[in-house]
Design a protein around this motif. Sequence first.
Motif, PDB file in Angstrom:
ATOM      1  N   ALA A   1      -1.143  -1.107 -59.344  1.00  0.00           N
ATOM      2  CA  ALA A   1      -1.691  -2.152 -60.210  1.00  0.00           C
ATOM      3  C   ALA A   1      -2.710  -3.008 -59.461  1.00  0.00           C
ATOM      4  N   THR A   2      -2.378  -3.341 -58.233  1.00  0.00           N
ATOM      5  CA  THR A   2      -3.276  -4.175 -57.435  1.00  0.00           C
ATOM      6  C   THR A   2      -4.576  -3.444 -57.100  1.00  0.00           C
ATOM      7  N   SER A   3      -4.461  -2.159 -56.756  1.00  0.00           N
ATOM      8  CA  SER A   3      -5.645  -1.407 -56.331  1.00  0.00           C
ATOM      9  C   SER A   3      -6.554  -1.021 -57.489  1.00  0.00           C
ATOM     10  N   THR A   4      -5.985  -0.831 -58.687  1.00  0.00           N
ATOM     11  CA  THR A   4      -6.779  -0.387 -59.834  1.00  0.00           C
ATOM     12  C   THR A   4      -7.152  -1.522 -60.782  1.00  0.00           C
ATOM     13  N   GLY A   5      -6.410  -2.614 -60.739  1.00  0.00           N
ATOM     14  CA  GLY A   5      -6.610  -3.675 -61.714  1.00  0.00           C
ATOM     15  C   GLY A   5      -5.969  -3.366 -63.049  1.00  0.00           C
TER      16      GLY A   5
END
Length: 263
Positions: free
Chosen positions: A166-170
């Motif tokens: 979630a953090t890396s892809t948004g």
Amino acid sequence: MSALDIPQKIWPHSEIVSDLAEVRKHAPLTHVLTNIVVTNWTANVLLAAGASPAMVIAEEEVSDFAAIAGGVLINVGTINSFDAKAMKAAAIAAQKAGTPWVLDPVAVGALRYRTEIAKDLLEYKPTAIRGNASEILALAGAVGGGKGVDSTASSIDALPLAKELATSTGSVIAVSGEVDYITDGKETIAVPGGHILMTKVTGVGCSLGALIASFLGVQKDALRAAVSASAVFAIAGSKAAERSSGTGSFAVAFLDELSVLGT
């Protein structure tokens, strides 16, 4: 990681009710590019929830349609080279138009071709990604251990990497399992409920991805939209199981319960 380690925010029931009411009121146009096994079921699920499904899959049409839809689902379940081109075109158009879209990475990690396509689609910034634990683990770069489309890992096992993804892809990540976990990398919501029969009817999980896309058509908070759709699914599944005698009657009861939920 155990369930005790997860922040257990109670999602307001009133918000779930409100989001479902908005879907029924506005019937968001939901562009569904999904697999051939679940197309009819997915359309019926969206209709039962009050959304307006459109199963537009031609490469020549998907760009125009994704740009005007309320939400888009891209599901790679029975992908082939023709589908891959259409899905990429739809993802590009959705990103360009600001249309929220959902990626369902069916059986990613089990087969190289679909894994590469799903990872390529991440470039076009899906609003949400819904999958079982093995699929989410594989998409995040781990060995998910999936058996075809089935998961051999639990949703809680996948949560740490789901938060990283979630953090890396948004993207908001929705991990389906005995308990669904939805996370934006900072906040994590547990959605219990449902029933084991939901894993015995083809297309139930895939149609949840489509329902999330429909909710995104009326609710711009992606975390809230994914939680509300997952909660609606779990409630309908639980109610349907109470009056079912097997998988066939459950499938009918699920559509019935979904169609009257909140009315």
